[in-house]
Design an enzyme around this catalytic site. Sequence first.
Site, PDB file in Angstrom:
ATOM      1  N   GLU A 198      -5.091  -4.903  10.553  1.00  0.00           N
ATOM      2  CA  GLU A 198      -4.044  -3.907  10.751  1.00  0.00           C
ATOM      3  C   GLU A 198      -4.302  -3.181  12.074  1.00  0.00           C
ATOM      4  O   GLU A 198      -5.099  -2.229  12.114  1.00  0.00           O
ATOM      5  CB  GLU A 198      -4.050  -2.887   9.606  1.00  0.00           C
ATOM      6  N   GLU A 203      -6.588   4.637   7.928  1.00  0.00           N
ATOM      7  CA  GLU A 203      -6.402   6.063   7.595  1.00  0.00           C
ATOM      8  C   GLU A 203      -7.652   6.625   6.918  1.00  0.00           C
ATOM      9  O   GLU A 203      -7.982   7.804   7.093  1.00  0.00           O
ATOM     10  CB  GLU A 203      -5.149   6.219   6.717  1.00  0.00           C
ATOM     11  N   SER A 214       3.830  -2.230  10.210  1.00  0.00           N
ATOM     12  CA  SER A 214       5.286  -2.283  10.432  1.00  0.00           C
ATOM     13  C   SER A 214       5.904  -3.633  10.068  1.00  0.00           C
ATOM     14  O   SER A 214       6.835  -4.088  10.733  1.00  0.00           O
ATOM     15  CB  SER A 214       5.630  -1.886  11.870  1.00  0.00           C
ATOM     16  N   ASN A 241       0.869  -1.182   0.000  1.00  0.00           N
ATOM     17  CA  ASN A 241       0.000   0.000   0.000  1.00  0.00           C
ATOM     18  C   ASN A 241       0.904   1.229   0.000  1.00  0.00           C
ATOM     19  O   ASN A 241       1.494   1.561   1.021  1.00  0.00           O
ATOM     20  CB  ASN A 241      -0.899  -0.033   1.244  1.00  0.00           C
ATOM     21  N   GLY A 290       2.865   2.240  10.757  1.00  0.00           N
ATOM     22  CA  GLY A 290       3.808   3.336  10.597  1.00  0.00           C
ATOM     23  C   GLY A 290       4.523   3.716  11.883  1.00  0.00           C
ATOM     24  O   GLY A 290       5.199   4.737  11.946  1.00  0.00           O
ATOM     25  N   HIS A 299      -9.299   0.985   5.123  1.00  0.00           N
ATOM     26  CA  HIS A 299      -8.016   1.243   5.777  1.00  0.00           C
ATOM     27  C   HIS A 299      -8.224   2.203   6.951  1.00  0.00           C
ATOM     28  O   HIS A 299      -9.040   3.120   6.879  1.00  0.00           O
ATOM     29  CB  HIS A 299      -7.015   1.835   4.776  1.00  0.00           C
ATOM     30  N   LYS A 317       0.100   4.276  -0.252  1.00  0.00           N
ATOM     31  CA  LYS A 317      -0.538   5.452   0.365  1.00  0.00           C
ATOM     32  C   LYS A 317      -0.317   6.689  -0.535  1.00  0.00           C
ATOM     33  O   LYS A 317      -0.256   6.527  -1.755  1.00  0.00           O
ATOM     34  CB  LYS A 317      -0.021   5.640   1.791  1.00  0.00           C
TER      35      LYS A 317
END
Length: 249
Positions: free
Chosen positions: A166, A96, A212, A9, A172, A94, A11
Amino acid sequence: MRKQIVAGNWKMNNDVAQTEALIASLKAQNKTTNAEVMIAPTAVNLSQASNSVKGSTIEVVAQNMHFAESGAYTGEISAGMLKSIGVNTVILGHSERREYFNETDELLAKKVDAALANGMRVIFCFGEELADRKAGNEEAVVGSQIKNALFHLGADAFQNIVLAYEPVWAIGTGETASPEQAQDMHAFIRKTLADKYGNDVANSLSILYGGSVKPANAEEIFSKPDVDGGLIGGASLKAEDFFAIVNAF
Ligand code: 13P
């Protein structure tokens, strides 16, 4: 045997020249592997990326889409538009998107329906926040994210769904769920699906871990029986790291 999948991904990274360069490096490293390999460039580069991966086994997938087929939704992209440029898989849900764009389970259920109605495959993401885990609520949160967005579907729909766990606290941050934490949650997810749809559906569903994942930890995470691959953020932006992860299978 369940499909093993490693998806990058990207992003909101990589302009068109960087996208071209990274795909060229990926193609150079793309050896025969048991895993399906996917990359998700930003929407504006999907069309070019779809052309550029030709001749490799890499699939280009989208990071998001709208639920409507067309209409007055400024700035949005439909499933039909993605299909028209050869993109047949979309990441939905996701964290985010949930956090910064207020995507709710209810909205995601509509997006999932639209993708499936257009014959697309969905990589459906979910995961708990740190506060949920500290309070011991991680299974309740994940269970409700899955039920709210997916449990209106019939069993057949799961042929075109991949799940991606996730944990938000691992995205991240450099902090990965331990292989045991990932396995425990993946087993819970599979049981949740089995309780509703039966063992055949649950056992054929690929469940990816994201958060990660790096070359140094991929092999141990992927060795767990209910982990069928990874959704990779930062480490997917370097061809060597991404393929070290792919080759961890
Ligand atoms: P990182 O691998 O950078 O933690 O990101 C994970 C992710 O969000 C993939 O969708």
